[in-house]
Motif scaffolding. Structure first.
Motif, PDB file in Angstrom:
ATOM      1  N   PHE A 154       0.831  -1.209   0.000  1.00 31.30           N
ATOM      2  CA  PHE A 154       0.000   0.000   0.000  1.00 31.30           C
ATOM      3  C   PHE A 154       0.859   1.251   0.000  1.00 31.30           C
ATOM      4  O   PHE A 154       2.023   1.239   0.424  1.00 31.30           O
ATOM      5  CB  PHE A 154      -0.934   0.018   1.215  1.00 31.30           C
ATOM      6  N   GLY A 156      -0.237   5.375   1.021  1.00 29.99           N
ATOM      7  CA  GLY A 156      -1.296   6.315   1.380  1.00 29.99           C
ATOM      8  C   GLY A 156      -0.785   7.737   1.422  1.00 29.99           C
ATOM      9  O   GLY A 156       0.380   7.981   1.761  1.00 29.99           O
ATOM     10  N   GLN A 157      -1.644   8.670   1.063  1.00 28.47           N
ATOM     11  CA  GLN A 157      -1.319  10.088   1.141  1.00 28.47           C
ATOM     12  C   GLN A 157      -2.398  10.827   1.924  1.00 28.47           C
ATOM     13  O   GLN A 157      -3.596  10.621   1.680  1.00 28.47           O
ATOM     14  CB  GLN A 157      -1.223  10.704  -0.262  1.00 28.47           C
ATOM     15  N   LEU A 197      -7.210  10.926   4.020  1.00 22.95           N
ATOM     16  CA  LEU A 197      -6.190   9.915   3.742  1.00 22.95           C
ATOM     17  C   LEU A 197      -6.723   9.071   2.594  1.00 22.95           C
ATOM     18  O   LEU A 197      -7.821   8.496   2.692  1.00 22.95           O
ATOM     19  CB  LEU A 197      -5.931   9.025   4.953  1.00 22.95           C
ATOM     20  N   GLU A 199      -5.588   5.862   0.298  1.00 23.61           N
ATOM     21  CA  GLU A 199      -4.582   4.806   0.288  1.00 23.61           C
ATOM     22  C   GLU A 199      -4.915   3.794  -0.805  1.00 23.61           C
ATOM     23  O   GLU A 199      -6.029   3.269  -0.863  1.00 23.61           O
ATOM     24  CB  GLU A 199      -4.546   4.119   1.653  1.00 23.61           C
ATOM     25  N   THR A 201      -4.279   0.135  -2.230  1.00 24.35           N
ATOM     26  CA  THR A 201      -3.881  -1.122  -1.600  1.00 24.35           C
ATOM     27  C   THR A 201      -4.013  -2.274  -2.583  1.00 24.35           C
ATOM     28  O   THR A 201      -5.008  -2.368  -3.303  1.00 24.35           O
ATOM     29  CB  THR A 201      -4.753  -1.402  -0.355  1.00 24.35           C
ATOM     30  N   GLU A 235       2.917  11.125   3.517  1.00 24.54           N
ATOM     31  CA  GLU A 235       2.839   9.902   2.719  1.00 24.54           C
ATOM     32  C   GLU A 235       3.372   8.740   3.537  1.00 24.54           C
ATOM     33  O   GLU A 235       4.371   8.882   4.245  1.00 24.54           O
ATOM     34  CB  GLU A 235       3.655  10.070   1.435  1.00 24.54           C
ATOM     35  N   GLU A 236       2.696   7.613   3.478  1.00 26.81           N
ATOM     36  CA  GLU A 236       3.169   6.420   4.159  1.00 26.81           C
ATOM     37  C   GLU A 236       3.055   5.229   3.210  1.00 26.81           C
ATOM     38  O   GLU A 236       2.105   5.135   2.432  1.00 26.81           O
ATOM     39  CB  GLU A 236       2.397   6.145   5.450  1.00 26.81           C
ATOM     40  N   GLN A 237       4.042   4.355   3.249  1.00 28.05           N
ATOM     41  CA  GLN A 237       4.081   3.217   2.356  1.00 28.05           C
ATOM     42  C   GLN A 237       4.541   1.995   3.124  1.00 28.05           C
ATOM     43  O   GLN A 237       5.355   2.103   4.048  1.00 28.05           O
ATOM     44  CB  GLN A 237       5.035   3.478   1.177  1.00 28.05           C
TER      45      GLN A 237
END
Length: 389
Positions: A154, A156-157, A197, A199, A201, A235-237
Motif C-alpha cells: 500500500f 497512502g497520502q 487519507l 490509500e 492497496t 505519505e506512508e508506504q
C-alpha cells in the motif's frame, strides 16, 4: 547480574508502545525503558480498527490514543455498495507519540539505535550496553523461510482538497476500480472537511506497484471522485504480510529465545493485516504475567503465539483460497460476496472471533472461485507451497 531495567522494549512501534503504556498504568513500580531509533514513537503510520474489535474495557485505556472516530463505514464493489453501522477509529502517529511521551516521560527514548540485542541486554550505537530482566524485540517483521506469505502492498497520502470533499464516513474498501496483478482497493478516511487519507492497496503475490504507480493511482482516484488535491501533507508506504501457511515451531525456534512481539512475532490479523486489536490483547497479556524474566517471558509469548496460531487457522485457509484459487484480477469477487453477509458476522470476522456457524456460512453456497482450485488451496500446506514456489 545487576539489571539496569526490569524490561527493555526495543522498537517504539504499536506493540511495544501499548505494552509500555499498559505496564505504566498497572505496574508503575517496574523499571521499563522503551527505545526507538527514529525521532518519534510510532514512526509514520495510521492504525485503524473497528468498533467491535475491542472490548469496552480495552476501549477505556486505548481511547486517549484515538485521533478520529466515525459512526459507520462504507464499502464499494462493482456489483455491491453498502453502508455498515459499526463504528471505525484511527490512531495517527502524532497522537500516539504525544500520548506516550506524556505518560512515559524519560522511560521513552527516541534516537536510540540498537546495534545488538539479546534476551537480557542491548548494545547501543553509542557504545553503551544496558542489561534488563528481559528485552522484547518489537522492531517489525523480518524475512523468514518458515512462513508462506502473500503481501498487502500500500501507499497512502494525507491530502488537502481545494474545497470540502463531502465524504462523511470512511470508505474502508472501494474495489470498484481497475484491478491489477491482484485484489486492489482504495481506502479513504475523512479527517476533516478538506482533509483525507487516500490509500491505494493491493493484495499481490510479488512486490506490488512502484511508488510512482501508487501515486498515479491515488491522483486518478481523486479526480474520479471530483476531489481537487491542493497539497500532499504526508505519505506512508508499506507491505503487510498475509499468512497462508507456516511451520510455527521452526518460526519460534529461529527466535532463539528472544522475546518478540507484534509483526516480528507474527501477531496480526492474518487476513486483513490489522494489527491494533492483536497489539491491545498482547499488551494486556504481558501486563498480567507474574514473571517478566527473559526465559519466562519468551516461553509465555510463544505459548500465546501458538494459541493465536491455532485460533487463526480458518483465516489462513481463507487466505489460501484468496491467493491461490482463480485469476488474480478476479479476487475482488471473494470480498464482494463477503460484504453481502450479515453485519454481525462481518464484525466478528474483523475481531477474529468467528463462531462455527459463521465459518459454515462463509463456506456455504457456490464459491466465487473455481471449486477444484478452491479445494487445492484449502488442502495446501506450508511444505507443499514451498516446494511449488
Amino acid at each position: 547480574m545487576h539489571h539496569d531495567y526490569d524490561l527493555i522494549l526495543v522498537g517504539g512501534g504499536l506493540a511495544n508502545g501499548l505494552i509500555a503504556l499498559r505496564l505504566q498504568s498497572l505496574r508503575p513500580q517496574l523499571r521499563v525503558l522503551l527505545l526507538e531509533a527514529g525521532d518519534r514513537l510510532g514512526g509514520n503510520h495510521t492504525w485503524s480498527f473497528h468498533q467491535h474489535d475491542l472490548e469496552p474495557s480495552q476501549w477505556a485505556w486505548v481511547a486517549p490514543l484515538v485521533s478520529h472516530r466515525w459512526q459507520g463505514q462504507q464499502v464499494r464493489f462493482p456489483g455491491h455498495r453498502r453502508q455498515l453501522r459499526a463504528g471505525y477509529a484511527s490512531i495517527l502517529t502524532e497522537t500516539f507519540d504525544a500520548c506516550l511521551r506524556e505518560r512515559l516521560g524519560t522511560a521513552a527514548c527516541c534516537g536510540s539505535r540498537v546495534v545488538d540485542i539479546g534476551p537480557g541486554q542491548v548494545r547501543l550505537a553509542d557504545g553503551r550496553t544496558l542489561h534488563a530482566g528481559a528485552v522484547i524485540d518489537g522492531r517489525g517483521p523480518s524475512a523468514t523461510p518458515h512462513m508462506t506469505l502473500g503481501r498487502q502492498a500500500f501507499l497512502g497520502q494525507v491530502v488537502r482538497t481545494a474545497v470540502p470533499h463531502g465524504l462523511r464516513l470512511p470508505i474502508i474498501m472501494d474495489a470498484d476500480v481497475a484491478q491489477g496483478e491482484g485484489y486492489r482497493f482504495v481506502y479513504t478516511l475523512p479527517f476533516a472537511e478538506d482533509l483525507l487519507l487516500i490509500e491505494d492497496t493491493h493484495y499481490v503475490d510479488g512486490v506490488g506497484p512502484s511508488a510512482a504507480q501508487f501515486r498515479d493511482n491515488i491522483a486518478d482516484y481523486a479526480r474520479a471522485q471530483g476531489w481537487d488535491i491542493q497539497q500532499v501533507l504526508r505519505e506512508e508506504q508499506g507491505v503487510l504480510p498475509i499468512t497462508l501457511a507456516g511451520d510455527l515451531n521452526a518460526f519460534h525456534g529461529a527466535l532463539d529465545g528472544q522475546p518478540s512481539v507484534g509483526l516480528r512475532a507474527g501477531l496480526f490479523h492474518p487476513t486483513t493485516g490489522y494489527s491494533l486489536p492483536e497489539a491491545v490483547r498482547l499488551a494486556e497479556h504481558v501486563a498480567q504475567l507474574p514473571r517478566l524474566d527473559a526465559p519466562s517471558l519468551s516461553a509465555s509469548l510463544q505459548r500465546y503465539g501458538r494459541q493465536r496460531w491455532q485460533q487463526q487457522g480458518f483465516f489462513r485457509m481463507l487466505n489460501r483460497m484468496l491467493f491461490l484459487a482463480g485469476p488474480a484480477n478476479r479476487r475482488w469477487t471473494v470480498m464482494q460476496r463477503f460484504y453481502s453477509l450479515p453485519e454481525p458476522l462481518i464484525e466478528r470476522f474483523y475481531a477474529g472471533r468467528l463462531r462455527w456457524a459463521d465459518k459454515l456460512r462463509l463456506l456455504s453456497g457456490k464459491p466465487p472461485v473455481p471449486l477444484a482450485e478452491a479445494a487445492r488451496a484449502v488442502l495446501a500446506s506450508h511444505a507443499s507451497l514451498q516446494r511449488n514456489s
